[in-house]
Design an enzyme around this catalytic site. Structure first.
Site, PDB file in Angstrom:
ATOM      1  CG  HIS A 145      -1.058  -6.349   5.223  1.00 30.16           C
ATOM      2  ND1 HIS A 145      -1.052  -5.721   6.442  1.00 30.16           N
ATOM      3  CD2 HIS A 145      -2.181  -5.901   4.608  1.00 30.16           C
ATOM      4  CE1 HIS A 145      -2.106  -4.923   6.555  1.00 30.16           C
ATOM      5  NE2 HIS A 145      -2.812  -5.016   5.441  1.00 30.16           N
ATOM      6  CD  GLN A 190      -2.922  -1.205   2.263  1.00 27.73           C
ATOM      7  OE1 GLN A 190      -2.598  -1.851   3.246  1.00 27.73           O
ATOM      8  NE2 GLN A 190      -4.054  -0.537   2.197  1.00 27.73           N
ATOM      9  CG  ASN A 221      -3.695  -7.657   7.842  1.00 26.96           C
ATOM     10  OD1 ASN A 221      -3.762  -7.145   8.962  1.00 26.96           O
ATOM     11  ND2 ASN A 221      -4.435  -7.224   6.833  1.00 26.96           N
ATOM     12  CD  GLU A 222      -8.084  -6.847   8.066  1.00 27.54           C
ATOM     13  OE1 GLU A 222      -8.347  -6.783   6.852  1.00 27.54           O
ATOM     14  OE2 GLU A 222      -8.385  -5.961   8.871  1.00 27.54           O
TER      15      GLU A 222
HETATM   16  C1  GAL Z   1      -7.759  -3.436   6.627  1.00 30.72           C
HETATM   17  C2  GAL Z   1      -6.456  -3.806   5.944  1.00 30.72           C
HETATM   18  C3  GAL Z   1      -5.585  -2.628   5.602  1.00 30.72           C
HETATM   19  C4  GAL Z   1      -6.337  -1.399   5.177  1.00 30.72           C
HETATM   20  C5  GAL Z   1      -7.491  -1.135   6.103  1.00 30.72           C
HETATM   21  C6  GAL Z   1      -8.350   0.063   5.731  1.00 30.72           C
HETATM   22  O1  GAL Z   1      -8.729  -4.386   6.385  1.00 30.72           O
HETATM   23  O2  GAL Z   1      -5.716  -4.675   6.742  1.00 30.72           O
HETATM   24  O3  GAL Z   1      -4.637  -3.045   4.669  1.00 30.72           O
HETATM   25  O4  GAL Z   1      -6.672  -1.453   3.864  1.00 30.72           O
HETATM   26  O5  GAL Z   1      -8.326  -2.259   6.170  1.00 30.72           O
HETATM   27  O6  GAL Z   1      -9.345  -0.304   4.880  1.00 30.72           O
END
Ligand code: GAL
Length: 448
Positions: free
Chosen positions: A136, A42, A180-181
């Site tokens: 991520h 990002q 991540n997530e």
């Molecule tokens: C999360 C993600 C991030 C960022 C954030 C804001 O889900 O881990 O990379 O995009 O949302 O939307």
């Protein structure tokens, strides 16, 4: 009359005291980590060898954007560390980009790794602790072509990558996120057709999910093993950053909406965490098929829960796949992305998480898309207030990472949403701290 005056005096002084007491009380205990978070794809730019880069060229991003140079962090990283220093954070959460480290299967790029070695050294000079995410959302494109997480070879590949990273910076990193997530990421790919492989059937989610749980467990053990080889044996903390969301039935009396909201919340908030807590992976689909897999090696492979929290959503059941529709249908107060601002939700997820899993938590992401910066200060204040008021286990809340230090490439949404405490001018890459940057700075400085 005398009594009324006495009563009024009593009330004002009592209320006055409690108000000022509250104002003077620090938000968090000593040792609480103040943090900002980013991810490599990002912000860095030129992530040529990643699956997302390939995906972006296929025209899936809003306004046909591509991540391109992103925020050009790869060149401006020192300036970004200087900003963190000014902000006063004690910790910086960032990710190491697998696609840059291993652009071709089995070929590890030392030069790309040097970027992170220098980054960690510079953070150390500035007294900022590194908090590393290994996965991520992005993968090297060669792995995507080999089937991604659906291919069980991904487990070993992830271990090799993690080991390479550890050998270079591991002795200086005490906090690690393996993935991540993971639930949001896989549901996006297999149930909601938002990211590769763009499916909306739920049917093929099993293999990648099981492999990702196993990959996490393997890397959890590897990182601990590596640390134990070191003389210092400084405690290491390994976990995942889990996406938590509050879901509410759109039509309160509609049982199908109720069930859909319940299963959505359970899938996102708990399926992966349960698997790495007790070795039992259970995923209820909004169809008749359910997934249940016993993964004993994953049991007890988290030292903390990373909490990513942004919003509450309403859920409607629909008759065709993916069977749910999710959104802010009642137009509650929201961010630029129409995400409902709901700070109470943070209390709910943190309290439940502390109760359910016997480990501390770290808020690994929380933030808002707010171009005008008019809502961000209140957003930060209300979420921190809620967090600091959690009585049970306050000391088990290790830190708070604001998402994000910089505006950045917001995946499918492109560059439009502005999540940064620092504004980016995408023509010149000039960094301009917003008012909320100074607001967060003053909260950190005073712990109030
Ligand atoms: C999360 C993600 C991030 C960022 C954030 C804001 O889900 O881990 O990379 O995009 O949302 O939307």
């Amino acid at each position: 009359m005398k009594y009324v005056i006495a009563l009024l005096l009593f009330l004002t002084t009592t209320l006055g005291y409690s108000f000022s007491d509250q104002m003077n009380e620090p938000l968090f205990d000593k040792g609480f980590e103040w943090c900002v978070a980013t991810s490599a794809h990002q912000i860095e730019g030129n992530n040529f060898h990643s699956d997302w880069w390939a995906f972006e060229q296929e025209g899936h991003i809003k306004n046909n954007e591509t991540s391109g140079l992103a925020t050009n962090h790869i060149e401006l990283w020192q300036e970004d560390i200087a900003l963190m220093k000014e902000l006063g954070v004690t910790t910086y959460r960032f990710s190491v980009e697998w696609a840059k480290i291993e652009p071709k299967k089995g070929e590890f790029n030392e030069e790309a790794m040097m970027f992170y070695v220098n980054l960690v050294n510079e953070l150390e000079k500035n007294n900022i602790k590194p908090f590393v995410t290994l996965h991520h959302f992005t993968l090297p494109n060669w792995l995507r072509l080999d089937g991604g997480w659906a291919n069980k070879e991904s487990i070993e590949r992830f271990e090799l990558f993690a080991d390479f990273v550890y050998k270079h910076i591991g002795d200086k990193v005490n906090y690690w996120i393996t993935t991540n997530e993971p639930m949001l990421y896989l549901l996006g790919g297999y149930a909601f057709a938002e990211v590769p492989p763009m499916k909306n059937t739920w049917a093929d989610i099993g293999a990648p999910l099981v492999n990702l749980v196993k990959a996490h467990a393997a890397v959890y053990k590897l990182l601990h093993h590596n640390r134990n080889q070191e003389e210092s044996r400084t405690p290491i903390h390994v976990g995942i950053a889990n996406h938590f969301r509050i879901f509410k039935a759109h039509r309160a009396i509609n049982p199908l909406d109720q069930v859909a909201a319940f299963y959505a919340q359970r899938a996102l908030n708990n399926s992966f965490l349960d698997a790495i807590n007790d070795g039992e992976l259970v995923l209820y689909f909004p169809t008749m098929i359910n997934l249940r897999v016993h993964i004993p090696e994953a049991k007890g492979t988290q030292d903390f829960v990373g909490v990513n929290y942004y919003k509450r959503d309403e859920v409607k059941f629909i008759k065709k796949a993916p069977f749910l529709e999710i959104g802010n249908f009642s137009n509650k107060e929201a961010s630029d992305l129409n995400w409902e601002i709901y700070s109470k939700g943070l209390k709910k997820v943190v309290e439940k998480t502390l109760k359910k899993y016997d480990v501390p938590i770290f808020i690994t992401e929380n933030g808002i898309a707010d171009k005008s910066d008019s809502k961000r200060p209140d957003f930060i204040a209300s979420h921190l207030k809620v967090l600091s008021n959690i009585k049970r286990g306050k000391s088990r809340i290790l830190g708070y990472c604001h998402w994000s230090l910089l505006d950045n490439f917001e995946w499918r949404e492109g560059f439009d949403p502005r999540f940064g405490l620092v504004e980016i001018d995408y023509e010149t890459f000039e960094r301009k701290p917003r008012d909320s940057f100074y607001y967060y700075k003053s909260i950190i400085r005073k712990n109030k």
